[in-house]
Design a protein around this motif. Structure first.
Motif, PDB file in Angstrom:
ATOM      1  N   HIS A  50       7.513   2.607   5.843  1.00 21.83           N
ATOM      2  CA  HIS A  50       7.128   1.526   6.800  1.00 21.83           C
ATOM      3  C   HIS A  50       7.131   1.881   8.080  1.00 21.83           C
ATOM      4  CE1 HIS A  50      10.275  -1.498   4.285  1.00 21.83           C
ATOM      5  NE2 HIS A  50       9.173  -0.610   3.520  1.00 21.83           N
ATOM      6  N   LEU A  51       7.462   2.555   8.737  1.00 21.03           N
ATOM      7  CA  LEU A  51       7.473   3.038  10.340  1.00 21.03           C
ATOM      8  C   LEU A  51       5.998   4.017  10.179  1.00 21.03           C
ATOM      9  CD1 LEU A  51       8.293   3.223  13.102  1.00 21.03           C
ATOM     10  CD2 LEU A  51       9.956   4.993  12.385  1.00 21.03           C
ATOM     11  N   TYR A  52       5.817   5.162   9.251  1.00 25.59           N
ATOM     12  CA  TYR A  52       4.646   5.867   9.067  1.00 25.59           C
ATOM     13  C   TYR A  52       3.536   5.033   8.796  1.00 25.59           C
ATOM     14  CZ  TYR A  52       8.276   9.555   7.962  1.00 25.59           C
ATOM     15  OH  TYR A  52       9.403  10.344   8.008  1.00 25.59           O
ATOM     16  N   GLN A  53       3.311   4.077   8.059  1.00 28.43           N
ATOM     17  CA  GLN A  53       2.292   3.077   7.836  1.00 28.43           C
ATOM     18  C   GLN A  53       1.884   2.540   9.264  1.00 28.43           C
ATOM     19  OE1 GLN A  53       3.064  -0.134   5.347  1.00 28.43           O
ATOM     20  NE2 GLN A  53       0.800  -0.180   4.624  1.00 28.43           N
ATOM     21  N   LEU A  54       2.863   1.754  10.100  1.00 28.98           N
ATOM     22  CA  LEU A  54       2.339   1.234  11.085  1.00 28.98           C
ATOM     23  C   LEU A  54       2.170   2.136  12.204  1.00 28.98           C
ATOM     24  CD1 LEU A  54       2.184  -1.479  12.576  1.00 28.98           C
ATOM     25  CD2 LEU A  54       4.841  -1.368  13.020  1.00 28.98           C
ATOM     26  N   PHE A  55       2.628   3.188  12.236  1.00 27.70           N
ATOM     27  CA  PHE A  55       2.247   4.210  13.393  1.00 27.70           C
ATOM     28  C   PHE A  55       0.870   4.801  13.092  1.00 27.70           C
ATOM     29  CE2 PHE A  55       2.753   8.452  15.199  1.00 27.70           C
ATOM     30  CZ  PHE A  55       2.869   8.100  16.501  1.00 27.70           C
ATOM     31  N   ALA A  56       0.476   4.931  11.745  1.00 20.87           N
ATOM     32  CA  ALA A  56      -0.751   5.127  11.368  1.00 20.87           C
ATOM     33  C   ALA A  56      -1.875   4.235  12.024  1.00 20.87           C
ATOM     34  CB  ALA A  56      -1.101   5.556   9.629  1.00 20.87           C
ATOM     35  N   TYR A  57      -1.684   2.983  11.623  1.00 20.23           N
ATOM     36  CA  TYR A  57      -2.404   1.916  11.991  1.00 20.23           C
ATOM     37  C   TYR A  57      -2.667   1.915  13.745  1.00 20.23           C
ATOM     38  CZ  TYR A  57      -1.451  -0.769   7.791  1.00 20.23           C
ATOM     39  OH  TYR A  57      -1.454  -1.188   6.418  1.00 20.23           O
ATOM     40  N   LEU A  58      -1.412   2.175  14.517  1.00 18.26           N
ATOM     41  CA  LEU A  58      -1.677   2.192  15.729  1.00 18.26           C
ATOM     42  C   LEU A  58      -2.576   3.420  16.439  1.00 18.26           C
ATOM     43  CD1 LEU A  58       1.954   1.059  16.712  1.00 18.26           C
ATOM     44  CD2 LEU A  58      -0.041  -0.342  16.914  1.00 18.26           C
ATOM     45  N   LYS A  59      -2.331   4.508  15.962  1.00 16.13           N
ATOM     46  CA  LYS A  59      -2.788   6.002  16.213  1.00 16.13           C
ATOM     47  C   LYS A  59      -4.149   5.944  15.701  1.00 16.13           C
ATOM     48  CE  LYS A  59       0.159   8.410  18.095  1.00 16.13           C
ATOM     49  NZ  LYS A  59       0.115   8.708  19.503  1.00 16.13           N
ATOM     50  N   ASN A  60      -4.833   5.024  15.003  1.00 21.74           N
ATOM     51  CA  ASN A  60      -6.011   5.037  14.781  1.00 21.74           C
ATOM     52  C   ASN A  60      -6.805   3.716  15.242  1.00 21.74           C
ATOM     53  OD1 ASN A  60      -6.931   7.152  12.624  1.00 21.74           O
ATOM     54  ND2 ASN A  60      -5.137   6.435  11.985  1.00 21.74           N
ATOM     55  N   GLN A  61      -6.157   3.079  16.667  1.00 26.31           N
ATOM     56  CA  GLN A  61      -6.837   2.092  17.193  1.00 26.31           C
ATOM     57  C   GLN A  61      -7.422   2.717  18.315  1.00 26.31           C
ATOM     58  OE1 GLN A  61      -6.775  -1.255  16.682  1.00 26.31           O
ATOM     59  NE2 GLN A  61      -5.678  -0.595  14.767  1.00 26.31           N
ATOM     60  N   PRO A  62      -8.995   2.243  18.631  1.00 27.36           N
ATOM     61  CA  PRO A  62      -9.521   2.869  19.672  1.00 27.36           C
ATOM     62  C   PRO A  62      -9.102   2.393  21.137  1.00 27.36           C
ATOM     63  CG  PRO A  62     -10.604   0.927  18.910  1.00 27.36           C
ATOM     64  CD  PRO A  62      -9.656   1.355  18.222  1.00 27.36           C
ATOM     65  N   THR A  78       0.103  -2.942  20.413  1.00 28.88           N
ATOM     66  CA  THR A  78       1.612  -3.146  19.953  1.00 28.88           C
ATOM     67  C   THR A  78       1.733  -3.229  18.322  1.00 28.88           C
ATOM     68  OG1 THR A  78       1.981  -3.833  22.047  1.00 28.88           O
ATOM     69  CG2 THR A  78       3.469  -4.402  20.331  1.00 28.88           C
ATOM     70  N   GLY A  79       2.680  -2.767  17.800  1.00 31.88           N
ATOM     71  CA  GLY A  79       3.008  -2.752  16.480  1.00 31.88           C
ATOM     72  C   GLY A  79       4.203  -3.333  16.155  1.00 31.88           C
ATOM     73  N   ILE A  80       4.429  -4.414  15.238  1.00 32.96           N
ATOM     74  CA  ILE A  80       5.707  -5.022  15.141  1.00 32.96           C
ATOM     75  C   ILE A  80       6.090  -4.889  13.588  1.00 32.96           C
ATOM     76  CG2 ILE A  80       7.030  -6.987  15.066  1.00 32.96           C
ATOM     77  CD1 ILE A  80       5.496  -8.020  17.186  1.00 32.96           C
ATOM     78  N   LEU A  81       7.283  -4.160  13.229  1.00 35.88           N
ATOM     79  CA  LEU A  81       7.629  -4.454  11.824  1.00 35.88           C
ATOM     80  C   LEU A  81       8.711  -5.774  11.792  1.00 35.88           C
ATOM     81  CD1 LEU A  81       8.715  -0.898  10.884  1.00 35.88           C
ATOM     82  CD2 LEU A  81       7.024  -2.172   9.666  1.00 35.88           C
ATOM     83  N   LEU A  82       8.198  -6.601  10.874  1.00 34.35           N
ATOM     84  CA  LEU A  82       8.992  -7.811  10.763  1.00 34.35           C
ATOM     85  C   LEU A  82       9.732  -8.064   9.341  1.00 34.35           C
ATOM     86  CD1 LEU A  82       9.727 -10.571  12.079  1.00 34.35           C
ATOM     87  CD2 LEU A  82       7.652 -11.581  11.396  1.00 34.35           C
ATOM     88  N   SER A 124       0.941   5.621  24.668  1.00 30.65           N
ATOM     89  CA  SER A 124      -0.223   4.487  24.716  1.00 30.65           C
ATOM     90  C   SER A 124       0.245   3.403  23.667  1.00 30.65           C
ATOM     91  CB  SER A 124      -1.511   4.983  24.254  1.00 30.65           C
ATOM     92  OG  SER A 124      -1.573   5.785  23.068  1.00 30.65           O
ATOM     93  N   HIS A 125       1.246   3.603  22.928  1.00 32.06           N
ATOM     94  CA  HIS A 125       1.503   2.389  21.894  1.00 32.06           C
ATOM     95  C   HIS A 125       2.954   2.184  21.859  1.00 32.06           C
ATOM     96  CE1 HIS A 125      -2.451   3.123  20.221  1.00 32.06           C
ATOM     97  NE2 HIS A 125      -2.106   4.166  20.082  1.00 32.06           N
ATOM     98  N   GLN A 126       3.207   0.788  21.440  1.00 35.56           N
ATOM     99  CA  GLN A 126       4.727   0.368  21.402  1.00 35.56           C
ATOM    100  C   GLN A 126       4.963  -0.310  19.913  1.00 35.56           C
ATOM    101  OE1 GLN A 126       6.140  -3.562  23.148  1.00 35.56           O
ATOM    102  NE2 GLN A 126       7.014  -2.263  24.370  1.00 35.56           N
ATOM    103  N   ILE A 127       5.941   0.287  19.530  1.00 37.84           N
ATOM    104  CA  ILE A 127       6.542  -0.258  18.085  1.00 37.84           C
ATOM    105  C   ILE A 127       7.772  -0.886  18.441  1.00 37.84           C
ATOM    106  CG2 ILE A 127       7.420   0.262  16.033  1.00 37.84           C
ATOM    107  CD1 ILE A 127       5.347   2.581  15.686  1.00 37.84           C
ATOM    108  N   ARG A 128       7.759  -2.205  17.765  1.00 35.16           N
ATOM    109  CA  ARG A 128       9.054  -2.942  17.741  1.00 35.16           C
ATOM    110  C   ARG A 128       9.537  -3.318  16.484  1.00 35.16           C
ATOM    111  NH1 ARG A 128       6.010  -6.656  21.673  1.00 35.16           N
ATOM    112  NH2 ARG A 128       6.805  -8.228  20.430  1.00 35.16           N
ATOM    113  N   VAL A 129      10.816  -3.555  16.197  1.00 32.74           N
ATOM    114  CA  VAL A 129      11.242  -4.017  15.047  1.00 32.74           C
ATOM    115  C   VAL A 129      11.948  -5.236  15.289  1.00 32.74           C
ATOM    116  CG1 VAL A 129      12.721  -3.125  12.913  1.00 32.74           C
ATOM    117  CG2 VAL A 129      11.494  -1.422  14.184  1.00 32.74           C
TER     118      VAL A 129
END
Length: 334
Positions: free
Chosen positions: A272-284, A288-292, A308-313
């Motif tokens: 779950h964390l890897y997937q969301l991190f990949a989404y954020l790293k491929n943003q121009p 912010t990413g949220i795992l809900l 440059s990014h923030q991940i929240r759970v």
């Protein structure tokens, strides 16, 4: 995890994009009604309302043998049945009838409910079933629901067909007794995962109209030739919210345990964390990413940042008054 019946009903209304149906039945917050009773009550009240307005008729093709040619001549069928010899022909004509797939699904669902050992609202179900004279019963399958298309004039039926499909997926036959038994779908993680995702997406669409809400296909920010690019897997978010210069990507998960355990230590599920991190790293730009997750045994709110990014759970408590659910969801994006 325990979810009150009232909240399950609201989840369904949002997920099916039929928020106006929330008031179709008075769902008690005391949770005295079973899920099957709720779905049956919704089906009875919704069907009764539609029948009072008049059952929708459509033109359905029907094969008939006639002394004259009408509609579409079925030449092969006429030859096979040797009808030409007797001055007749097999034709396909359009009949204006209520006997179309939508009503067939409704009637067949009523029939299955009547087979329950303790069918809630049995007299009401039987009354509606007997009113549907001239409508065929069919064998309900997943394919039937996938292939049933509704013209625009039949849009009010969509909510009822969603209820029928949910009953179909969870009404099981006991092989020993031949009796139908209903399993509460909220115990099925696969069904609830899809429902939870659709609910969250449509909740934000309805409740936060100032945000642009959508599923987003993310393109890899990797340089490669055209052939190699085709090897990259597709990245599609569950939910992306955009407003002004803010962007939030939400990935919904529905699990019996929010965390994976390693030597009794809680850890976020790695994929779950890897997937969301990949989404954020491929943003121009920054996002912010949220795992809900739904709350299981305890509430969780954790934040992780890089340059440059923030991940929240976050966990969402579905076992509380609906106002609390709404407040939590709104707070997550503010």
């Amino acid at each position: 995890m325990k979810i009150p019946i009232q909240n399950l009903y609201y989840l369904l209304c949002y997920a099916w994009d039929k928020l106006e149906e929330r008031d179709l039945v008075a769902v008690s917050a005391t949770d005295q009604t079973s899920l099957l009773e709720l779905l049956t009550q919704v089906l009875v009240k919704g069907s009764s309302r539609l029948f009072k307005q008049g059952m929708v008729h459509t033109y359905e093709p029907e094969q008939v043998t006639l002394p004259t040619i009408r509609g579409k001549l079925l030449f092969t069928e006429s030859l096979q049945k040797n009808e030409f010899r007797y001055g007749r022909a097999v034709c396909e004509i359009d009949q204006y009838t209520p006997n179309h797939a939508v009503h067939q699904i409704l009637k067949s669902t009523f029939r299955r409910l009547l087979k329950l050992k303790t069918s809630p609202f049995q007299s009401s179900v039987r009354h509606l079933y007997t009113r549907m004279q001239g409508i065929d019963e069919i064998r309900l399958t997943d394919r039937v629901f996938r292939q049933t298309a509704l013209p625009r004039t039949q849009l009010p039926y969509r909510f009822l067909l969603n209820v029928c499909e949910l009953i179909h997926k969870n009404l099981l036959v006991d092989e020993a007794t031949g009796q139908y038994q209903f399993q509460d779908f909220w115990r099925d993680e696969k069904q609830m995962a899809g429902l939870f995702e659709a609910f969250v997406r449509n909740f934000y669409r309805y409740e936060l109209p100032q945000w642009r809400v959508r599923r987003e296909t993310i393109h890899w920010q990797l340089k490669a030739n055209e052939t190699d690019q085709t090897l990259l897997p597709l990245m599609q978010t569950d939910l992306t919210l955009e407003r002004d210069d803010r962007k939030i990507i939400i990935d919904t998960k529905y699990y019996a345990d929010t965390f994976q355990r390693r030597f009794e230590t809680r850890k976020i599920h790695s994929p779950h964390l890897y997937q969301l991190f990949a989404y954020l790293k491929n943003q121009p730009t920054s996002a912010t990413g949220i795992l809900l997750y739904p709350t299981v045994t305890e509430s969780v709110s954790a934040t992780f940042t890089d340059q440059s990014h923030q991940i929240r759970v976050h966990t969402l408590n579905l076992n509380q008054h609906w106002r609390g659910i709404r407040q939590e969801l709104v707070a997550f994006v503010h």
